[in-house]
Design a protein around this motif. Structure first.
Motif, short mmCIF file in Angstrom:
data_model
loop_
_atom_site.label_atom_id
_atom_site.label_comp_id
_atom_site.label_asym_id
_atom_site.label_seq_id
_atom_site.Cartn_x
_atom_site.Cartn_y
_atom_site.Cartn_z
N TYR A 169 55.62 34.87 53.02
CA TYR A 169 55.99 35.71 51.55
C TYR A 169 54.46 36.05 50.22
CZ TYR A 169 58.51 36.50 46.80
OH TYR A 169 59.01 37.29 45.71
N GLU A 170 54.56 34.21 49.93
CA GLU A 170 53.48 33.64 49.10
C GLU A 170 52.40 34.78 49.30
OE1 GLU A 170 53.77 31.39 46.96
OE2 GLU A 170 55.70 31.12 46.53
N ILE A 171 51.77 35.04 50.62
CA ILE A 171 50.30 35.72 50.96
C ILE A 171 50.53 36.90 50.27
CG2 ILE A 171 49.55 36.69 53.06
CD1 ILE A 171 50.11 33.67 54.90
N THR A 172 52.21 37.55 50.70
CA THR A 172 51.75 39.10 49.88
C THR A 172 51.94 38.93 48.90
OG1 THR A 172 53.42 39.59 52.11
CG2 THR A 172 53.65 40.97 51.04
N GLN A 173 52.89 37.48 48.20
CA GLN A 173 52.65 37.92 46.56
C GLN A 173 51.16 38.08 46.23
OE1 GLN A 173 55.94 39.41 45.70
NE2 GLN A 173 55.52 37.99 44.15
N ASP A 174 50.47 37.04 46.72
CA ASP A 174 48.93 36.94 45.86
C ASP A 174 47.92 38.19 46.48
OD1 ASP A 174 49.64 34.07 46.10
OD2 ASP A 174 48.45 33.77 47.45
N ILE A 175 47.87 38.57 47.53
CA ILE A 175 47.90 39.93 47.93
C ILE A 175 47.94 41.22 46.47
CG2 ILE A 175 48.01 41.75 49.48
CD1 ILE A 175 47.74 40.01 51.39
N GLN A 176 49.33 41.39 46.83
CA GLN A 176 50.13 42.88 45.88
C GLN A 176 49.68 42.12 44.11
OE1 GLN A 176 52.71 44.85 46.61
NE2 GLN A 176 51.64 45.21 43.77
N GLU A 177 49.32 40.54 43.92
CA GLU A 177 48.93 40.29 42.92
C GLU A 177 47.68 40.99 42.17
OE1 GLU A 177 48.82 35.96 39.81
OE2 GLU A 177 48.60 36.49 41.58
N ALA A 178 47.24 40.30 43.61
CA ALA A 178 45.45 41.10 44.07
C ALA A 178 45.25 42.82 42.90
CB ALA A 178 44.82 40.53 45.14
N GLN A 179 46.25 43.73 43.88
CA GLN A 179 46.24 44.74 44.09
C GLN A 179 46.41 45.19 42.29
OE1 GLN A 179 49.07 45.70 47.04
NE2 GLN A 179 47.24 45.39 48.94
N ASN A 180 47.73 44.44 41.89
CA ASN A 180 48.10 44.90 40.41
C ASN A 180 46.47 44.34 39.83
OD1 ASN A 180 50.42 44.78 41.40
ND2 ASN A 180 51.29 43.02 41.10
N ILE A 181 45.96 43.53 39.65
CA ILE A 181 45.04 43.15 38.90
C ILE A 181 43.58 44.27 38.83
CG2 ILE A 181 43.25 41.43 38.51
CD1 ILE A 181 45.16 39.51 39.28
N GLY A 182 43.56 44.47 40.36
CA GLY A 182 42.22 45.56 40.34
C GLY A 182 41.54 44.85 41.49
N ILE A 183 41.50 43.74 42.34
CA ILE A 183 40.91 43.50 43.22
C ILE A 183 40.77 44.19 44.41
CG2 ILE A 183 40.28 41.28 44.08
CD1 ILE A 183 41.79 39.70 41.82
N SER A 184 39.77 44.47 45.18
CA SER A 184 39.26 45.01 46.17
C SER A 184 38.40 44.37 47.28
CB SER A 184 39.23 46.48 45.53
OG SER A 184 38.03 46.41 45.43
N GLY A 185 37.92 43.30 46.78
CA GLY A 185 37.10 42.26 47.56
C GLY A 185 36.74 40.95 47.27
N VAL A 186 36.98 40.16 48.50
CA VAL A 186 36.78 38.95 47.83
C VAL A 186 35.28 38.32 48.04
CG1 VAL A 186 38.91 38.42 47.86
CG2 VAL A 186 37.84 37.71 49.68
N PRO A 187 34.91 37.42 47.84
CA PRO A 187 35.68 36.20 46.80
C PRO A 187 35.25 36.99 44.74
CG PRO A 187 33.23 35.54 46.95
CD PRO A 187 33.46 36.32 48.29
N PHE A 188 36.91 36.60 44.83
CA PHE A 188 36.73 36.91 43.14
C PHE A 188 37.27 35.88 42.46
CE2 PHE A 188 38.98 38.92 39.50
CZ PHE A 188 38.26 39.71 39.75
N PHE A 189 36.83 35.21 41.62
CA PHE A 189 37.32 34.43 40.62
C PHE A 189 37.68 34.84 38.93
CE2 PHE A 189 34.03 33.43 43.48
CZ PHE A 189 34.56 32.31 44.18
N LEU A 190 39.05 34.29 38.24
CA LEU A 190 39.68 34.61 38.22
C LEU A 190 39.43 33.43 36.83
CD1 LEU A 190 40.91 37.32 36.05
CD2 LEU A 190 43.07 36.83 37.04
N PHE A 191 38.98 33.40 35.40
CA PHE A 191 38.88 32.40 34.84
C PHE A 191 39.93 32.57 33.40
CE2 PHE A 191 34.70 32.75 37.11
CZ PHE A 191 34.48 31.75 36.57
N ASP A 192 41.09 31.81 33.74
CA ASP A 192 41.45 32.56 32.66
C ASP A 192 42.49 33.71 32.10
OD1 ASP A 192 43.43 30.38 30.49
OD2 ASP A 192 42.03 31.37 28.58
N ARG A 193 42.62 33.95 33.49
CA ARG A 193 43.25 35.70 33.52
C ARG A 193 42.46 36.50 32.08
NH1 ARG A 193 47.44 37.30 36.37
NH2 ARG A 193 47.44 35.59 37.89
N LYS A 194 41.32 35.54 31.85
CA LYS A 194 40.06 36.40 30.76
C LYS A 194 38.84 37.16 31.06
CE LYS A 194 42.94 34.59 26.72
NZ LYS A 194 43.69 33.94 27.13
N TYR A 195 38.12 36.48 31.82
CA TYR A 195 37.14 36.74 32.57
C TYR A 195 36.90 36.80 34.25
CZ TYR A 195 35.53 35.66 26.99
OH TYR A 195 35.35 35.68 26.60
#
Length: 235
Positions: free
Chosen positions: A163-189
């Motif tokens: 479930y935690e994996i699914t949640q992480d993937i869903q969160e990525a989709q909500n943010i607009g992440i389509s590829g990795v690695p993706f580094f998100l700094f303080d949800r602003k950068y």
């Protein structure tokens, strides 16, 4: 300040990105105030746990590219990894589903060992050419992390970590992440991809400056009274 990193342990650029980010963090003056949170991402959930395809064969089929072109591409990735101090053996790596590896990461995070779990799984896949879909191999990695063997053997059937994996993937989709690695700094950068360490360092400095402005250090007001200390004893 929180930095969230979405990655998949079968992604060669994710390990390179991790190493370059770590090099930047070592140069950062406020690294003790950084919290790194690893997030799961499955590049291809359709891969079998019993896959027998090499990395080269998989990419040839998946990207519909000539084998010679794939060989050249992976040779470039291997050289790129070497420049970051990593030893890749992509010619020997067998592509498998990374779901169970991420379950181990999610469990390790509950023990504050998420970063170390990522490191050992990257090492197992890219350098030691281990099967990271094999439960026995994953338990050995967990033991190397210092985790309890009885707990380890139960996590792969535990729906909580799936479930935690699914949640992480869903969160990525909500943010607009389509590829990795993706580094998100303080949800602003954000930094996408295995960027040079200088890019990470610049983003660290920029994001931390903004974060510090919103989270200033507040001096603690202390009312003094009788106490005991190591230096002066009790008074």
């Amino acid at each position: 300040m929180k930095i969230e990193i979405w990655s998949d342990v079968i992604c060669p650029f994710c390990y390179i990105g991790k190493r370059n980010f770590e090099a930047a963090l070592e140069q950062f003056d406020h690294k003790e105030q950084i919290e790194v949170v690893w997030k799961s991402f499955l590049l291809d959930p359709s891969i079998s746990e019993q896959s027998s395809e090499s990395y080269h064969q998989y990419l040839t089929k998946r990207k519909n590219m000539p084998l010679e072109q794939v060989n050249a591409m992976l040779a470039n990735v291997t050289q790129m990894a070497k420049q970051s101090g990593l030893d890749y053996h992509l010619d020997q790596s067998i592509i498998v589903n990374s779901q169970k590896a991420h379950q181990l990461i999610q469990f390790s995070k509950t023990k504050k060992l998420g970063d170390k779990a990522e490191e050992l799984l990257f090492l197992a896949f890219f350098t030691d050419v281990k099967n990271i879909a094999d439960t026995e191999s994953l338990v050995k990695i967990g033991l190397e992390l210092g985790l309890d063997e009885i707990e380890l053997k139960s996590i792969f059937d535990d729906q909580k970590y799936k479930y935690e994996i699914t949640q992480d993937i869903q969160e990525a989709q909500n943010i607009g992440i389509s590829g990795v690695p993706f580094f998100l700094f303080d949800r602003k950068y954000a930094v996408s991809g295995a960027q040079p360490s200088q890019v990470f360092l610049e983003t660290l400095n920029t994001s931390f400056t903004k974060w510090r402005a919103s989270n200033p250090k507040t001096p603690i007001q202390v009312i003094q009274g009788s106490n005991c200390s190591l230096e002066d004893g009790c008074n």
